[in-house]
Write an enzyme that holds these catalytic residues in place. Structure first.
Site, PDB file in Angstrom:
ATOM      1  N   TYR A  25       0.838  -1.198   0.000  1.00  0.00           N
ATOM      2  CA  TYR A  25       0.000   0.000   0.000  1.00  0.00           C
ATOM      3  C   TYR A  25       0.877   1.254   0.000  1.00  0.00           C
ATOM      4  CZ  TYR A  25      -2.986   3.680   1.982  1.00  0.00           C
ATOM      5  OH  TYR A  25      -3.641   4.871   2.244  1.00  0.00           O
ATOM      6  N   CYS A  26       0.578   2.196  -0.890  1.00  0.00           N
ATOM      7  CA  CYS A  26       1.271   3.480  -0.958  1.00  0.00           C
ATOM      8  C   CYS A  26       2.783   3.242  -1.120  1.00  0.00           C
ATOM      9  CB  CYS A  26       0.930   4.323   0.266  1.00  0.00           C
ATOM     10  SG  CYS A  26       1.496   6.035   0.184  1.00  0.00           S
ATOM     11  N   LEU A  27       3.606   3.758  -0.210  1.00  0.00           N
ATOM     12  CA  LEU A  27       5.048   3.526  -0.318  1.00  0.00           C
ATOM     13  C   LEU A  27       5.398   2.056  -0.129  1.00  0.00           C
ATOM     14  CD1 LEU A  27       6.475   6.620   1.589  1.00  0.00           C
ATOM     15  CD2 LEU A  27       6.276   6.277  -0.878  1.00  0.00           C
TER      16      LEU A  27
END
Length: 590
Positions: free
Chosen positions: A327-329
């Site tokens: 998720y995300c980074l």
């Protein structure tokens, strides 16, 4: 003002109670000042400082404006014409009816902004002024694109900061609350302000910090820590079904957030839902770094994170294959890690999901204002070896000032509303910092140099990585209203991968759109099996569905998870249990 406001009398405040409150606030203020002085003397000041407006860019703007007097004259004429129209409408209407159409701005949702002549005039004058300022900045073809982005950003910061809703005397909700409480709301709000200063949280705290308890009411899905490294704790969750899918699932959260965004209250816990679907779930809980992590770099997050987890997961499940979910980074790290495995000839990953993930940083939005060659030093953790989560919160708050600064400040400092018992806000206030070395690499290589798109530019464990070599089936999930990872940009990043891939677009924003349990039946999502080069074309031909993308994704994941096998209880498994979830790393706050 309205008749109701004119006739309302201030509430009587017990002088003894008022005196007690003032003494309490004065004592708190003294303590906060002492803490502030102590921070200054010890050098414990923020490592992330807001970037000031570029004076050179401002100079170029003034030159541009003055070089086109016709456009400036038109802007001034339009400014005065709109004010004249406003006053004409006001003089032609009754005293209790402004004759104005309601504006579509949630800051002005209170009815006083519409029916009260004073407030209505103030609101429209502010909006006219805001439009005038924007008109001076838009379509300045003679200015560099970087200048236009900087100037527009700081103009919006100024517009947001000067909104009449931000001041006690020009916000009807605050005026009403002050009259009702005899001013007690302002006193309590000042006390809340001092509490936020003392906590050094880096943002206006809106969440009730006493409403949840880790491992009890939040981050409470039953599981155990089965591995601990310098960088992470690995949590394995107890199954809730008799049969589970053969290939386990490993969750990678961003390295600047705690993993339990995916394990909020049971009704919205993604981890609990995934376990209930028959998946064997593991999650990485990142360390909250201190000075001992100063030299930990990007590669350490992979090698001492997922890479270290693979061997343990194989021991726990008897399966070498694993599905990744970043998720995300955490998704950015997943992409780099997959390229590392491809370089090593390791095909252990059955599939990978990347949610709200940037892999192409050729345009990373307003972050460019803070992270570029000119002012990369504004993000600096070198003094103490790491950047605290509060410093990162200050940066994120600037990027969404209306929601994360001004709206929250009005609620907490002027209205003195009761803190919200929100699991999502509680999680948001409980962040993680970043090691200095990692921060430097992230800024210079991943963001500014856009190294993930350049074969061989980044190395992990000595291996030069190239995302084009990845052949693992991929599922990209983005959110349509995401202000952190713009969905069109995440799509363009996904388009670079040559592996089998699918793209799903969910509704809502970065966090709320991600944590969208099917039972809530909210937001909806879009699917399109094709992968055209332009995101607009993909969306135009996509099919919209009601509900949550979770179910669509689970169907895709099942195809890469093998047959059903007997459930794998952690307590009866081959791995020693270090401690119960959520573990020790998740409890550390700095």
């Amino acid at each position: 003002m309205s008749k109701q406001s004119d006739t309302q009398k201030p509430a009587a405040l017990d002088p003894f109670e008022a005196g007690r409150q003032w003494l309490a606030v004065a004592e708190k203020a003294q303590k906060v000042m002492t803490q502030f002085v102590d921070r200054q003397l010890s050098g414990r000041t923020p490592d992330i400082m807001p970037v000031a407006a570029d004076p050179m860019a401002l100079g170029r703007l003034f030159t541009s404006v003055l070089s086109d007097p016709a456009r400036l004259g038109y802007a001034q004429f339009n400014f005065w014409q709109r004010h004249a129209d406003l006053w004409q409408r006001l003089t032609e209407t009754k005293s209790d009816d402004t004759g104005q159409q309601p504006v579509k701005d949630r800051r002005f949702r209170s009815e006083e902004w519409q029916r009260d002549v004073v407030f209505n005039t103030l609101m429209h004058s502010y909006l006219i002024g805001a439009d005038w300022l924007r008109s001076l900045l838009t379509n300045r073809d003679d200015l560099p694109a970087a200048d236009q982005k900087k100037l527009s950003f700081f103009a919006e910061q100024l517009i947001d900061a000067t909104a009449p809703t931000n001041f006690a005397l020009t916000n009807p909700d605050v005026v009403r609350k002050t009259l009702e409480t005899g001013g007690a709301n302002l006193l309590t709000g000042f006390s809340n302000f001092l509490d936020d200063l003392a906590s050094d949280a880096g943002h206006v705290r809106r969440a009730d910090q006493e409403a949840f308890e880790l491992g009890v009411s939040i981050a409470a899905t039953k599981g155990s820590v089965v591995l601990r490294t310098d960088m992470m704790e690995l949590i394995q969750y107890e199954p809730t079904t008799e049969k589970v899918r053969k290939v386990p699932l490993l969750l990678l959260p961003p390295w600047v957030n705690k993993y339990y965004l995916f394990d909020l209250q049971p009704r919205s816990s993604f981890i609990k839902w995934a376990v209930d679907q028959g998946f064997t779930v593991f999650a990485i809980s990142w360390v909250n770094p201190d000075a001992s992590h100063a030299n930990k770099d990007f590669e350490n997050y992979w090698l001492e994170g997922p890479q270290a987890a693979f061997e343990v997961i194989e021991k726990a499940t008897g399966q070498k294959k694993v599905n990744l979910f970043g998720y995300c980074l955490g998704g950015t790290l997943t992409a780099a890690g997959l390229a590392y495995l491809a370089e090593k000839g390791d095909n252990r990953v059955s599939s990978a999901t990347m949610v709200a993930t940037m892999t192409d940083f050729s345009d990373f939005g307003d972050f460019e204002l803070f992270v570029n060659e000119e002012n990369v030093g504004a993000l600096d953790g070198s003094r103490k070896g790491y950047v605290e989560s509060a410093d990162l919160s200050r940066l994120f708050s600037l990027l969404r000032a209306n929601d994360l600064i001004w709206s929250a400040a009005i609620s907490s400092y002027l209205l003195a509303d009761k803190a919200v018992a929100s699991d999502l806000l509680y999680w948001f206030s409980d962040g993680i910092g970043m090691p200095a070395k990692m921060l430097d690499t992230f800024q210079r290589e991943i963001l500014i140099d856009n190294a993930l798109t350049k074969p061989g530019r980044i190395k992990i464990g000595g291996a030069a990585i190239d995302i084009r070599k990845i052949r693992t089936p991929l599922c990209f999930i983005s959110l349509r209203d995401d202000h952190v990872a713009n969905w069109e940009q995440t799509y363009r990043g996904a388009e670079r991968f040559e592996a089998p891939k699918r793209f799903i677009l969910g509704g809502s924003g970065h966090n709320a759109g991600t944590i969208n349990p099917p039972a809530a039946n909210k937001h909806g999502y879009w699917t399109n099996d094709a992968f055209p080069s332009e995101p607009g074309e993909w969306l135009e031909k996509a099919e919209r569905h009601e509900g949550s993308w979770w179910t669509e994704w689970a169907s895709w994941l099942t195809k890469h998870s093998g047959a059903e096998v007997k459930a794998r209880p952690v307590s009866a498994g081959p791995l020693p249990v270090l401690e119960a979830a959520p573990g020790s790393y998740a409890r550390v706050r700095r």
